[in-house]
Design an enzyme around this catalytic site. Structure first.
Site, PDB file in Angstrom:
ATOM      1  CD  GLU A 163      26.181  -2.905 -26.384  1.00 16.62           C
ATOM      2  OE1 GLU A 163      26.618  -2.196 -25.454  1.00 16.62           O
ATOM      3  OE2 GLU A 163      25.573  -2.450 -27.348  1.00 16.62           O
ATOM      4  CD  GLU A 371      20.990  -2.112 -27.397  1.00 19.49           C
ATOM      5  OE1 GLU A 371      21.647  -1.057 -27.475  1.00 19.49           O
ATOM      6  OE2 GLU A 371      21.022  -2.873 -26.412  1.00 19.49           O
TER       7      GLU A 371
HETATM    8  C1  BGP Z   1      24.089   0.118 -25.759  1.00 18.09           C
HETATM    9  C2  BGP Z   1      23.409  -0.531 -24.573  1.00 18.09           C
HETATM   10  C3  BGP Z   1      22.067   0.045 -24.263  1.00 18.09           C
HETATM   11  C4  BGP Z   1      21.967   1.539 -24.449  1.00 18.09           C
HETATM   12  C5  BGP Z   1      22.617   2.003 -25.744  1.00 18.09           C
HETATM   13  C6  BGP Z   1      22.695   3.502 -25.891  1.00 18.09           C
HETATM   14  O1  BGP Z   1      25.457  -0.024 -25.645  1.00 18.09           O
HETATM   15  O2  BGP Z   1      23.254  -1.892 -24.799  1.00 18.09           O
HETATM   16  O3  BGP Z   1      21.715  -0.368 -22.962  1.00 18.09           O
HETATM   17  O4  BGP Z   1      22.349   2.213 -23.345  1.00 18.09           O
HETATM   18  O5  BGP Z   1      23.911   1.486 -25.868  1.00 18.09           O
HETATM   19  O6  BGP Z   1      23.715   3.991 -25.103  1.00 18.09           O
HETATM   20  P1  BGP Z   1      23.742   5.438 -24.497  1.00 18.09           P
HETATM   21  O7  BGP Z   1      22.578   5.516 -23.582  1.00 18.09           O
HETATM   22  O8  BGP Z   1      25.047   5.546 -23.802  1.00 18.09           O
HETATM   23  O9  BGP Z   1      23.639   6.381 -25.636  1.00 18.09           O
END
Ligand code: BGP
Length: 466
Positions: A163, A371
């Site tokens: 990202e 993800e």
């Molecule tokens: C993505 C990242 C992850 C994780 C996820 C959820 O952007 O790659 O590392 O953190 O988001 O994000 P959050 O914990 O802010 O809900």
């Protein structure tokens, strides 16, 4: 329909969010180790010093993954465990730790899917300008090469960066991630360029090593849709897709910047400093990418923003609503849509539509959903963690993957975020994503949630019953 046999069912994590042991066995300090200790930067001042102590409990955690039937585990390597100063001397204890993780996965037949950079930059490099400094490109490629050589006999799936849009925008525009700089567009676009060059160079090195695995890059995938048929709003969606998607995929897959963006950046005097050699690196390696990874959580619903003085800015934690940093459009919360407790829209349909947009622009490039998941405060009923909202969310999105595959989109795997409850960068431990619960009041004890057995069942029948 069952998912094809070569489709990987997985789940993901990232080093900083799970490992802890932030200064053990020769690990160097990362920018997040420093940033998270600055007052007011993270939720309840949480940091990754201990996180969920995966560093010491990886055997127990991977055993649970195996019990869940996980086919593949996506995790990241912490750069400063391998190079405590970002470059120079290799820390053999760091190599050993990741050898152990990889071997433990393979013991159970779990395919390791490795991310080289999930945001924890060695502080020694951040101090010298981090991603603004072109030396970081060379430091990264040296780090990547060491990892390919040390682990590439067993790791056949590599993601260079996680990202880029998030860590650069939060780092140089919103000031919510390190290096906590606000509204510096020149630095923002320079950091993006340097990351993209580092990616392309790493792909080149990987292919030269002939390890016969695959390599790609992961971006957060937030396809933008106009809220209606109004031409201004359609134009806003086009602007959003250019700045949030094409800017990050074109240089990787076409070896050049989208003209729409580069023309505007040149006009505004914020186009990054690029060399001919760097542009050539992008060009000569763009066809060598094996896949792109999509982290899909939500789409953007956008409208043109004519109120340029509006103070309502986009949130750093991703909730819908607020103006984009250049003021051109705003994201809008719509009454007929569903949102999570953190204000992220839930829309599996938008995923299918978004992948069609990608196919139109980039053809049949292989995709992995690297993800996808629901951040929630899980209900505890009696002794059980009843995260049924999570299983509904994942079910909807797996069905969307099926639908996309049916429509000819080349998706080869799905990684739920996250395999286990972990430290959210800005939300502490409150926002849960995992199949496995971690009890912070009881020595970080692990406990299977409702979703654990549910996902095990999905994997067992390859999604046939969804
Ligand atoms: C993505 C990242 C992850 C994780 C996820 C959820 O952007 O790659 O590392 O953190 O988001 O994000 P959050 O914990 O802010 O809900």
């Amino acid at each position: 329909m069952k998912f094809p046999n070569d489709f990987l069912f997985g789940a993901a994590s990232a080093a900083y969010q799970i490992e802890g042991a932030y200064n053990k066995d020769g690990k160097g300090i990362s920018n997040w180790d420093v940033f998270s200790k600055m007052p007011g930067k993270t939720f309840e001042a949480t940091n990754g010093d201990v996180a969920i102590d995966h560093y010491h409990r990886y055997k127990e955690d991977i055993k649970l993954m195996a019990e869940m039937g996980l086919e593949s585990y996506r995790f990241s390597i912490s750069w400063c465990r391998i190079f405590p100063n970002g470059q120079g001397e290799v820390n053999q204890a760091g190599i050993k730790f990741y050898n152990n993780i990889i071997d433990e996965c393979l013991k159970y037949g779990i395919v390791p899917f490795v991310t080289l950079y999930h945001w924890d930059l060695p502080e020694a490099l951040e101090l010298y300008g981090g991603w603004i400094n072109k030396n970081t490109i060379d430091a990264f490629t040296a780090y990547a090469e060491i990892c390919f050589k040390a682990f590439g006999d067993r790791v056949k799936h590599w993601i260079t960066f996680n990202e880029t849009v998030v860590f650069t925008k939060l780092g140089y525009i919103q000031g919510a991630h390190p290096p906590a700089i606000e509204n510096d567009q020149k630095k923002y676009f320079q950091a993006i360029h340097n990351v993209l060059v580092a990616h392309a160079k790493s792909v080149e090195i990987y292919k030269e090593l002939k390890q016969y695995g695959e390599i790609g890059i992961t971006n957060v995938f937030t396809p933008a849709f106009s809220i209606d048929d109004n031409l201004d709003n359609i134009d806003a969606a086009n602007h959003a897709n250019n700045y949030e998607l094409y800017l990050f995929y074109d240089p990787v897959l076409k070896g050049e910047y989208p003209e729409y963006v580069s023309n505007q950046l040149k006009e505004r005097g914020v186009f990054p400093e690029t060399t001919e050699e760097e542009m050539d690196i992008l060009k000569r390696n763009c066809e060598k990418n094996d896949f792109i990874g999509l982290n899909y959580y939500q789409p953007m619903r956008v409208a043109r923003n004519f109120d340029v003085d509006s103070k309502e800015k986009a949130s750093a934690t991703g909730a819908a609503g607020g103006a984009y940093f250049d003021g051109y459009f705003k994201t809008v919360v719509l009454l007929d849509k569903k949102y999570t407790k953190w204000g992220w829209e839930i829309s599996a349909e938008a995923f299918v539509e978004g992948t069609k947009m990608l196919k139109e622009r980039y053809g049949d490039i292989k995709l992995y959903v690297t993800e996808n998941g629901l951040g929630d405060i899980d209900p505890i009923v009696g002794e059980e963690i009843m995260d049924t909202a999570r299983t509904e969310f994942i079910e909807e999105h797996l069905k969307a993957c099926k639908e996309a595959i049916r429509q000819g989109i080349n998706i080869k795997g799905y990684y739920a975020w996250s395999v286990i409850d972990l430290l959210s960068w800005l939300n502490g431990y409150k926002k849960q994503y995992g199949f496995i619960y971690v009890d912070h009041d009881n020595n970080l004890a692990r406990k299977k949630k409702y979703s654990f057995n549910w996902y095990k069942g999905v994997i067992e029948n390859r999604g046939e019953n969804l």
